[in-house]
Design a protein around this motif. Sequence first.
Motif, PDB file in Angstrom:
ATOM      1  N   TYR A   1      41.709  40.427  38.308  1.00 54.17           N
ATOM      2  CA  TYR A   1      41.510  38.981  38.137  1.00 54.17           C
ATOM      3  C   TYR A   1      42.759  38.342  37.528  1.00 54.17           C
ATOM      4  N   ILE A   2      43.303  38.963  36.483  1.00 50.57           N
ATOM      5  CA  ILE A   2      44.482  38.406  35.809  1.00 50.57           C
ATOM      6  C   ILE A   2      45.691  38.402  36.746  1.00 50.57           C
ATOM      7  N   ASN A   3      45.800  39.400  37.571  1.00 50.02           N
ATOM      8  CA  ASN A   3      46.916  39.453  38.520  1.00 50.02           C
ATOM      9  C   ASN A   3      46.850  38.339  39.548  1.00 50.02           C
ATOM     10  N   ASN A   4      45.645  37.967  39.985  1.00 53.48           N
ATOM     11  CA  ASN A   4      45.519  37.126  41.173  1.00 53.48           C
ATOM     12  C   ASN A   4      44.970  35.727  40.936  1.00 53.48           C
ATOM     13  N   HIS A   5      44.212  35.504  39.869  1.00 54.29           N
ATOM     14  CA  HIS A   5      43.500  34.237  39.758  1.00 54.29           C
ATOM     15  C   HIS A   5      44.441  33.064  39.467  1.00 54.29           C
ATOM     16  N   ARG A   6      44.187  31.954  40.132  1.00 59.05           N
ATOM     17  CA  ARG A   6      44.930  30.724  39.938  1.00 59.05           C
ATOM     18  C   ARG A   6      44.154  29.611  40.604  1.00 59.05           C
ATOM     19  N   ASP A   7      44.557  28.382  40.365  1.00 57.62           N
ATOM     20  CA  ASP A   7      43.950  27.253  41.059  1.00 57.62           C
ATOM     21  C   ASP A   7      44.427  27.259  42.504  1.00 57.62           C
ATOM     22  N   ARG A   8      43.486  27.180  43.417  1.00 60.86           N
ATOM     23  CA  ARG A   8      43.819  27.231  44.839  1.00 60.86           C
ATOM     24  C   ARG A   8      43.283  26.008  45.556  1.00 60.86           C
ATOM     25  N   THR A   9      43.972  25.625  46.613  1.00 58.93           N
ATOM     26  CA  THR A   9      43.460  24.640  47.548  1.00 58.93           C
ATOM     27  C   THR A   9      43.225  25.374  48.861  1.00 58.93           C
ATOM     28  N   LEU A  10      41.973  25.744  49.087  1.00 55.06           N
ATOM     29  CA  LEU A  10      41.684  26.607  50.230  1.00 55.06           C
ATOM     30  C   LEU A  10      41.636  25.836  51.548  1.00 55.06           C
ATOM     31  N   GLY A  11      41.221  24.580  51.500  1.00 53.71           N
ATOM     32  CA  GLY A  11      41.118  23.835  52.745  1.00 53.71           C
ATOM     33  C   GLY A  11      39.901  24.246  53.559  1.00 53.71           C
ATOM     34  N   GLU A  12      39.708  23.546  54.646  1.00 53.89           N
ATOM     35  CA  GLU A  12      38.580  23.838  55.526  1.00 53.89           C
ATOM     36  C   GLU A  12      38.972  24.843  56.595  1.00 53.89           C
ATOM     37  N   PRO A  13      38.042  25.673  57.033  1.00 53.93           N
ATOM     38  CA  PRO A  13      38.339  26.607  58.123  1.00 53.93           C
ATOM     39  C   PRO A  13      38.750  25.860  59.386  1.00 53.93           C
ATOM     40  N   ALA A  14      39.670  26.448  60.129  1.00 50.11           N
ATOM     41  CA  ALA A  14      40.129  25.830  61.369  1.00 50.11           C
ATOM     42  C   ALA A  14      39.165  26.084  62.518  1.00 50.11           C
TER      43      ALA A  14
END
Length: 455
Positions: free
Chosen positions: A365-378
């Motif tokens: 979790y510490i290695n990877n977690h951050r605020d993300r903007t995933l967007g909508e699936p294409a």
Amino acid sequence: MNVALSKRALIRIISFLAAVLLVAAGIAVQQHAAARDYRLQLENTYARALGELSSYLANISADLEKGQYVGTPTQLSQMSARIWRESGGAKSALSSLPVSDLHMDNTYKFLSQVGDYAMALSKKVAAGAQLSEEDRQNAEALREYAAKLNDYVGGVERQVRDGRIDVTALRTARHNGGDDTEGTRPAGVSAGFEDVEQTMTGYPTLIYDGPFSDHLLTRRPRLTYGRPTVTPDAAQQAAASAARLNPGDLARADDENSNMPSYTFKAENLSIGVTKAGGLVTYLINGREIGEERLRNDAIFRFAEDYLVSLGYEDMRATYYEKADGVCTINYAATSGNVILYTDLIKVGVALDDGSIVFYDARGYINNHRDRTLGEPAITAEEALQSVSPSLTVLSERLALIPTSGQNEVLTYEFQAKAGEGEGAQKVLVYVNASTGAEEQILLLLETSEGTMTK
């Protein structure tokens, strides 16, 4: 008092001593023969490992050169798979040689990267992209280093044949010319590899989607980036809170100077780490003896979830779990809206006798977690479903962010399906890229009385 031996007694003594000497001589001959057989067996084992290593390296070099002229994705895929197998075989052969005292980390890293890089290029072409000039230059550099390493191994083989290297010698000879020193004896195998590590450091930095990519080997944890350094006392407070102890119950241990620099603390049966940046608890291990199992699953999960909340982790969803040795270990994944983030994992181990937390690992979790903007699936779920094998019956679907082999990430549709009918039907998880419709990953779902896991 003088004792006179009769002639008969003297003969008996001499006969007895002669028998003892004969037995001792027989044992000595037998031991010498056994030692000679063992030495011969060892020589054959090491000689075979040298030959295999040389063969694998020659094949890697040749296939990398052929790869420069491949014209179809299918042929590149076959060649990449071959290089990957050969690099694995080369590592296995190297591990069979008596060179552990040289700590050949660079050589092992090279062999890991050359196979993985070939597979990354194959995946790139299969996705419709073209190999860049940088890709080709990197492959050529890897070929040159494979050939150079093979030259070293070939030289060792020749010295073995000429008697200048003794494959059973454990030491490296210094060749100092003394009368009775190890310099007058043949060198050990490690003598032929002394310079190899120095030569395996100049090939280019490889940036690609693979588990041995250089940027992943040195990547900094995302969650601690930019956070201030905490004091040892503050870290000890955080560790004590996570361990449900008073700070004075913990003793300072050696710092962990890895890609995730941490303070570490210990108590009886207990070790715990806290990041220097941000003061986040990275892991907790309590090796106490576990008593008789008393808890039901609902209580187990409640204890684990309450523990996560106490450490500030909410919106975590239990995914898979396993019971073993009196502990139930549960994998929790973060969520973002309706998307489950398999990239951001925390493992919690609950003791089945009293519900205490005896294992905790938040490093993923510490290695990877951050605020993300995933967007909508294409693409829609119905469109993604076209990539699922028609032999499977889909039971459910949801959006999931999954890690790639190189610890990048991709938004997918997770389809839970089954193969066949009845209670014994194999359950399968299929992950389809939510942008391209490509089938990213397939996992087998294993459900038993001891847990739910994947493979």
